[in-house]
Scaffold this motif. Structure first.
Motif, PDB file in Angstrom:
ATOM      1  N   TRP A  58       0.826  -1.198   0.000  1.00 30.73           N
ATOM      2  CA  TRP A  58       0.000   0.000   0.000  1.00 30.73           C
ATOM      3  C   TRP A  58       0.865   1.253   0.000  1.00 30.73           C
ATOM      4  CZ3 TRP A  58      -3.295   1.950   4.715  1.00 30.73           C
ATOM      5  CH2 TRP A  58      -4.017   3.084   4.326  1.00 30.73           C
ATOM      6  N   GLN A  59       1.721   1.421   1.023  1.00 31.21           N
ATOM      7  CA  GLN A  59       2.479   2.658   1.141  1.00 31.21           C
ATOM      8  C   GLN A  59       3.674   2.456   2.076  1.00 31.21           C
ATOM      9  OE1 GLN A  59       0.050   5.584   3.139  1.00 31.21           O
ATOM     10  NE2 GLN A  59      -0.022   4.424   5.052  1.00 31.21           N
ATOM     11  N   PHE A  60       4.650   3.379   1.962  1.00 34.97           N
ATOM     12  CA  PHE A  60       5.704   3.507   2.951  1.00 34.97           C
ATOM     13  C   PHE A  60       5.291   4.595   3.939  1.00 34.97           C
ATOM     14  CE2 PHE A  60       8.362   2.005  -0.688  1.00 34.97           C
ATOM     15  CZ  PHE A  60       8.834   0.841  -0.088  1.00 34.97           C
ATOM     16  N   ARG A  61       5.654   4.409   5.212  1.00 30.07           N
ATOM     17  CA  ARG A  61       5.418   5.450   6.206  1.00 30.07           C
ATOM     18  C   ARG A  61       6.533   5.383   7.245  1.00 30.07           C
ATOM     19  NH1 ARG A  61       3.779   3.213  10.895  1.00 30.07           N
ATOM     20  NH2 ARG A  61       2.778   1.150  10.793  1.00 30.07           N
ATOM     21  N   PRO A  62       6.774   6.472   7.985  1.00 28.22           N
ATOM     22  CA  PRO A  62       7.845   6.482   8.980  1.00 28.22           C
ATOM     23  C   PRO A  62       7.628   5.434  10.071  1.00 28.22           C
ATOM     24  CG  PRO A  62       7.136   8.718   8.476  1.00 28.22           C
ATOM     25  CD  PRO A  62       6.138   7.798   7.820  1.00 28.22           C
ATOM     26  N   TYR A  63       8.722   4.816  10.494  1.00 26.68           N
ATOM     27  CA  TYR A  63       8.691   3.831  11.584  1.00 26.68           C
ATOM     28  C   TYR A  63       8.324   4.514  12.901  1.00 26.68           C
ATOM     29  CZ  TYR A  63      10.575   0.713  15.192  1.00 26.68           C
ATOM     30  OH  TYR A  63      10.743  -0.073  16.300  1.00 26.68           O
ATOM     31  N   SER A  70      10.762  -6.232  12.112  1.00 31.53           N
ATOM     32  CA  SER A  70      10.615  -7.013  10.887  1.00 31.53           C
ATOM     33  C   SER A  70       9.807  -6.273   9.824  1.00 31.53           C
ATOM     34  CB  SER A  70       9.956  -8.361  11.194  1.00 31.53           C
ATOM     35  OG  SER A  70       8.620  -8.175  11.663  1.00 31.53           O
ATOM     36  N   ARG A  71       9.079  -5.250  10.222  1.00 26.64           N
ATOM     37  CA  ARG A  71       8.256  -4.500   9.272  1.00 26.64           C
ATOM     38  C   ARG A  71       9.031  -3.386   8.580  1.00 26.64           C
ATOM     39  NH1 ARG A  71       2.733  -2.558  11.281  1.00 26.64           N
ATOM     40  NH2 ARG A  71       2.487  -2.481   9.018  1.00 26.64           N
ATOM     41  N   ILE A  72      10.255  -3.118   9.027  1.00 23.53           N
ATOM     42  CA  ILE A  72      11.049  -2.046   8.430  1.00 23.53           C
ATOM     43  C   ILE A  72      11.524  -2.458   7.038  1.00 23.53           C
ATOM     44  CG2 ILE A  72      13.180  -0.708   8.621  1.00 23.53           C
ATOM     45  CD1 ILE A  72      12.916  -0.866  11.637  1.00 23.53           C
ATOM     46  N   ASP A  73      11.381  -1.540   6.088  1.00 25.67           N
ATOM     47  CA  ASP A  73      11.913  -1.765   4.746  1.00 25.67           C
ATOM     48  C   ASP A  73      13.290  -1.099   4.684  1.00 25.67           C
ATOM     49  OD1 ASP A  73      12.392  -1.064   1.795  1.00 25.67           O
ATOM     50  OD2 ASP A  73      10.646  -2.376   1.664  1.00 25.67           O
ATOM     51  N   THR A  83      13.724   6.034   8.865  1.00 26.67           N
ATOM     52  CA  THR A  83      13.410   4.609   8.853  1.00 26.67           C
ATOM     53  C   THR A  83      11.949   4.443   8.453  1.00 26.67           C
ATOM     54  OG1 THR A  83      15.002   4.227  10.631  1.00 26.67           O
ATOM     55  CG2 THR A  83      13.389   2.482  10.213  1.00 26.67           C
ATOM     56  N   TYR A  84      11.714   3.579   7.457  1.00 29.73           N
ATOM     57  CA  TYR A  84      10.370   3.438   6.908  1.00 29.73           C
ATOM     58  C   TYR A  84       9.831   2.024   7.103  1.00 29.73           C
ATOM     59  CZ  TYR A  84      11.019   7.929   4.609  1.00 29.73           C
ATOM     60  OH  TYR A  84      11.236   9.254   4.359  1.00 29.73           O
ATOM     61  N   VAL A  85       8.511   1.955   7.303  1.00 28.01           N
ATOM     62  CA  VAL A  85       7.781   0.691   7.399  1.00 28.01           C
ATOM     63  C   VAL A  85       7.004   0.498   6.104  1.00 28.01           C
ATOM     64  CG1 VAL A  85       5.872  -0.490   8.569  1.00 28.01           C
ATOM     65  CG2 VAL A  85       7.596   0.721   9.908  1.00 28.01           C
ATOM     66  N   ARG A  86       6.945  -0.743   5.650  1.00 27.68           N
ATOM     67  CA  ARG A  86       6.203  -1.062   4.423  1.00 27.68           C
ATOM     68  C   ARG A  86       4.802  -1.540   4.812  1.00 27.68           C
ATOM     69  NH1 ARG A  86       8.074  -2.557  -0.749  1.00 27.68           N
ATOM     70  NH2 ARG A  86       6.619  -3.852  -1.952  1.00 27.68           N
ATOM     71  N   ASP A  87       3.795  -0.710   4.579  1.00 27.85           N
ATOM     72  CA  ASP A  87       2.418  -1.081   4.907  1.00 27.85           C
ATOM     73  C   ASP A  87       1.820  -1.940   3.797  1.00 27.85           C
ATOM     74  OD1 ASP A  87       1.909  -0.125   7.406  1.00 27.85           O
ATOM     75  OD2 ASP A  87       1.215   1.838   6.730  1.00 27.85           O
ATOM     76  N   ARG A  88       0.986  -2.883   4.208  1.00 23.39           N
ATOM     77  CA  ARG A  88       0.230  -3.685   3.256  1.00 23.39           C
ATOM     78  C   ARG A  88      -1.254  -3.363   3.387  1.00 23.39           C
ATOM     79  NH1 ARG A  88       4.525  -6.939   4.735  1.00 23.39           N
ATOM     80  NH2 ARG A  88       5.647  -7.865   2.966  1.00 23.39           N
ATOM     81  N   GLU A  89      -1.975  -3.696   2.328  1.00 26.95           N
ATOM     82  CA  GLU A  89      -3.409  -3.377   2.279  1.00 26.95           C
ATOM     83  C   GLU A  89      -4.229  -4.453   2.974  1.00 26.95           C
ATOM     84  OE1 GLU A  89      -6.854  -2.794  -1.155  1.00 26.95           O
ATOM     85  OE2 GLU A  89      -4.734  -2.730  -1.673  1.00 26.95           O
ATOM     86  N   TRP A  90      -5.240  -4.005   3.702  1.00 25.33           N
ATOM     87  CA  TRP A  90      -6.174  -4.932   4.361  1.00 25.33           C
ATOM     88  C   TRP A  90      -7.021  -5.623   3.300  1.00 25.33           C
ATOM     89  CZ3 TRP A  90      -6.844  -6.644   9.245  1.00 25.33           C
ATOM     90  CH2 TRP A  90      -8.034  -7.311   9.529  1.00 25.33           C
ATOM     91  N   GLU A  91      -7.053  -6.964   3.343  1.00 23.62           N
ATOM     92  CA  GLU A  91      -7.744  -7.694   2.289  1.00 23.62           C
ATOM     93  C   GLU A  91      -9.088  -8.262   2.719  1.00 23.62           C
ATOM     94  OE1 GLU A  91      -4.904 -10.580   0.916  1.00 23.62           O
ATOM     95  OE2 GLU A  91      -4.289  -9.235  -0.696  1.00 23.62           O
TER      96      GLU A  91
END
Length: 307
Positions: A58-63, A70-73, A83-91
């Motif tokens: 979905w998007q990158f956002r600040p950690y 483990s969620r840090i990209d 430091t950024y976290v890689r968000d995923r979309e709710w399915e």
């Protein structure tokens, strides 16, 4: 005797059957128009995405301190000093209940309106079903259709409504709705605001997120009458004859706008949204506004997306 009474209450009257037949005849054209409308506006929409546990990025956002490392990209974070976290979309599919008032007052169409209120309400309803189904949502209609997650949800809803013989009292039955859901109510809401809020308040307290679309004929807002005019209540059949209708315009307009303002204010206090729509305007205007509230988008961003 109770069982007999229940049978009597559920047996459709000739008037209800006649209305159902007229609605069934109207439905094919409404479905065609709804699909055309959905195809026209869907290009600028991107579904009702939200952060979750799905597979799609979905998007990158600040950690944020405390989140799992483990969620840090790390690749994205290496590009600068953040430091950024890689968000995923709710399915998980969300349940959205769609309902349109199909009582006699919705059949009204003046010379100023392009279509009846009923026709416009059905087009908005089915267009919403079409677009939300494409986004993977579960679509239901209180008392008419159980929620389904299918690409042809709009067609299923149109078929269910064509065969429905439920008498409509201006608001839906909602005892079948369980859990947290959205509900979109489309109608003219001409009953006293206190009576409407008395019915809607318990739904909000049960956790339903509501979105109300008031469909009005332009004559109901503008009151373009003059001279001797007979007014008929489509619900009760009562008649009122005015010798000089133009003398009623100011008082009528104040009462009409006060009713709308009171209803809108009451809905805002529930945390629900309110959209006023006239049948001489484009149906896409109401469609975009409702989708804006369902998506949680600010008004400006929704308007820009539609353009």
């Amino acid at each position: 005797m109770a069982a007999i009474g229940e049978i009597v209450r559920r047996t459709p009257t000739p008037e209800v059957l006649s209305r159902a037949q007229a609605r069934a005849a109207l439905m094919p054209d409404c479905l065609v128009e709804a699909r055309r409308l959905a195809n026209t506006v869907i290009a600028g929409w991107h579904g009702r995405r939200k952060r979750g546990i799905g597979e799609n990025f979905w998007q990158f956002r600040p950690y944020v301190t405390g989140e799992s490392l483990s969620r840090i990209d790390w690749r994205r974070s290496a590009r600068d000093d953040h430091t950024y976290v890689r968000d995923r979309e709710w399915e998980a599919a969300h349940t959205i209940w769609l309902w349109a008032d199909l009582s006699p007052s919705m059949m009204y169409k003046s010379a100023l309106g392009t279509v009846s209120k009923e026709s416009r309400a059905l087009v908005i309803l089915l267009a919403l079903a079409e677009i939300l189904a494409r986004s993977g949502e579960r679509i239901g209609c209180p008392g008419v259709m159980e929620p389904v997650a299918a690409r042809n949800a709009a067609e299923r809803l149109a078929t269910a409504l064509s065969h429905s013989t439920l008498a409509d009292d201006g608001l839906p039955r909602t005892e079948m709705i369980r859990g947290s859901s959205d509900i979109v109510l489309i109608g003219d809401f001409l009953d006293p605001p206190d009576a409407v809020m008395e019915r809607l308040g318990p739904l909000a307290r049960r956790g339903l997120r509501g979105h109300v679309v008031e469909v009005a004929d332009p004559a109901e807002e503008l009151f373009p009458y003059a001279g001797r005019t007979e007014f008929t209540d489509p619900e009760s059949g009562q008649k009122l004859t005015a010798g000089r209708a133009e003398t009623l315009k100011d008082d009528y307009s104040r009462a009409y706008q006060a009713r709308r303002a009171t209803l809108a204010d009451g809905l805002r206090h529930l945390g629900w949204s309110f959209v006023a729509h006239r049948t001489d305007r484009l149906a896409s205007e109401a469609l975009v506004a409702v989708h804006m509230y369902l998506s949680g988008l600010p008004a400006l961003r929704a308007a820009e997306a539609h353009r």
